[in-house]
Scaffold this active site. Sequence first.
Site, PDB file in Angstrom:
ATOM      1  N   LYS A 126       0.821  -1.217   0.000  1.00 44.77           N
ATOM      2  CA  LYS A 126       0.000   0.000   0.000  1.00 44.77           C
ATOM      3  C   LYS A 126       0.851   1.262   0.000  1.00 44.77           C
ATOM      4  O   LYS A 126       0.632   2.177  -0.792  1.00 44.77           O
ATOM      5  CB  LYS A 126      -0.915   0.031   1.227  1.00 44.77           C
ATOM      6  CG  LYS A 126      -1.982  -1.008   1.269  1.00 44.77           C
ATOM      7  CD  LYS A 126      -2.874  -0.830   2.480  1.00 44.77           C
ATOM      8  CE  LYS A 126      -2.178  -1.136   3.785  1.00 44.77           C
ATOM      9  NZ  LYS A 126      -1.844  -2.569   3.953  1.00 44.77           N
ATOM     10  N   THR A 127       1.792   1.323   0.941  1.00 46.19           N
ATOM     11  CA  THR A 127       2.572   2.556   1.090  1.00 46.19           C
ATOM     12  C   THR A 127       3.377   2.848  -0.164  1.00 46.19           C
ATOM     13  O   THR A 127       3.405   3.986  -0.653  1.00 46.19           O
ATOM     14  CB  THR A 127       3.505   2.449   2.309  1.00 46.19           C
ATOM     15  OG1 THR A 127       2.715   2.291   3.489  1.00 46.19           O
ATOM     16  CG2 THR A 127       4.362   3.699   2.448  1.00 46.19           C
ATOM     17  N   GLU A 170      -3.403   6.430   1.202  1.00 49.82           N
ATOM     18  CA  GLU A 170      -3.258   5.035   1.587  1.00 49.82           C
ATOM     19  C   GLU A 170      -4.451   4.671   2.467  1.00 49.82           C
ATOM     20  O   GLU A 170      -4.732   5.354   3.454  1.00 49.82           O
ATOM     21  CB  GLU A 170      -1.951   4.834   2.341  1.00 49.82           C
ATOM     22  CG  GLU A 170      -1.723   3.404   2.806  1.00 49.82           C
ATOM     23  CD  GLU A 170      -0.366   3.204   3.442  1.00 49.82           C
ATOM     24  OE1 GLU A 170      -0.184   2.159   4.104  1.00 49.82           O
ATOM     25  OE2 GLU A 170       0.505   4.083   3.297  1.00 49.82           O
TER      26      GLU A 170
END
Length: 503
Positions: A126-127, A170
């Site tokens: 995700k990041t 995010e």
Amino acid sequence: MGLVTPTEPVPLDELGRVHFVGIGGAGMSGIARIMLDRGTKVSGSDSGASAALDELAALGARVHVGHAAGQLGDADTLVVSSAIRDSNPELAEARRRGLRVLHRAAALASLMFGRRVIAVTGTHGKTTTTSMIATVLLETGARPAYAIGGLLAATGTGAADGQGGDFVAEADESDGSFLMYAPDLAVVTNIEADHLDNYGTEEAYRASFADFLARIKPGGLLVTSADDPGTGDLAARARAHGVRVVTFGESPDADYLVTGITTTGMAASLTIRGAAGAGRETVAGESKPRSFGRIDVDLLLGVPGQHNALNAAAAFAAAVELGISPARAAAALGRYRGAARRLEPKGEAGGVRVLDTYAHHPTELAADLRAVREVIGGRGTGGTGRVIAVFQPHLYSRTRIFAAEFGAALGLADEVVVLDVYAAREDPEPGVTGRLVADAVPGGAARYVAEFGEVPKVVAALAAPGDLVLTMGAGDITRMGPLVLAEIAAMAPGAGSRGPGRS
């Protein structure tokens, strides 16, 4: 911790003065920063002093070290994360006063009104994927707002309020708080069992992504992996409900087909091909296909690993679907230089390199260990250096559930040092320590070192010139890299002598 109850967002101008409990955290400080940029009066507290508190104070926030009921002052709204316990005096006081109490995600959603929202979620990546999308938009002049769960290397911050029309965020699935967002474009990188301490079962965890799918705005888009079984099921469900789906990956049927992934040192390259007509643009408020011609581009990334190449493919697909030309998106991704704690170089001493990673799930450990193996030269490639993994398990529940899988993943390293469990929000469980993981590493050669302060000496004694040390975990293991480097430097010239271990 538990799952949060999703709520519909409240516009920022209705929140009044906002107080954050845990304002120094990566996610909380970013939200506070954007609110300050928009003129909101912000205050907050955290358990200890930090650079984040100093920066927020310089921007105009009223900050406190330690927690006390009186620090709420004249706040109208309290913002908390799932890590804040009911016993926190500021939370208890806010409830006594009847103040509005928002989860961190709801506060972030308040900042999204009036913007095109790009929300990135998934079990892994995700990041990095959010950071890559933000980088493309920044590099191509779109001036997005963004909120990332880590610091973007190019800007030195994890959140900023841009003047453009996009908001890149995010979306954290760990506690169900991603159900507070309503994205125009949703990216789901992959789905694999995790956070079972909150969800209870893998089925419940996977079901939360179906609920997230329902949050996509009418006419919106899902960008997801063509390689991952979990996202394959999600894509099928999306299509059945009339949501437009675009896929990326190495599977032959991917809309954005990835081939030729190669890692060389701290860089990776790949090729992405797509059909004519990929991409969309907004014309008179309506999303319509935009033809860029057949896509066939080569990407060169400044980060290693197959998993990062696929993260880049996700970001590329999202960018093109947002209307950015393939050539410009590829060039912008080439200028991406990573995010904090994502295979982040911490330095070198005595010929030993140290990298740090947030990896805290078995799949993430394996992906990063394979990536750094390529950095130093993989087994059988003539590389002489070894990979030394230094792992701090995160959460007692996760350690208990995945101990065997953690051990198997760590078996990809040449030497393994396992710390004790970083408790985070959990209370200790009898019999659950880092030894469970160390004992599960194949070959029985992993070292379990319960005392944090002893680890640098152990690692320095193991390391030799040409080796790479990878510190891994979601806790305070990020402090370990500089300590290891200092210990190696202090041992010179004897730092090059190998300690006992596996060959």
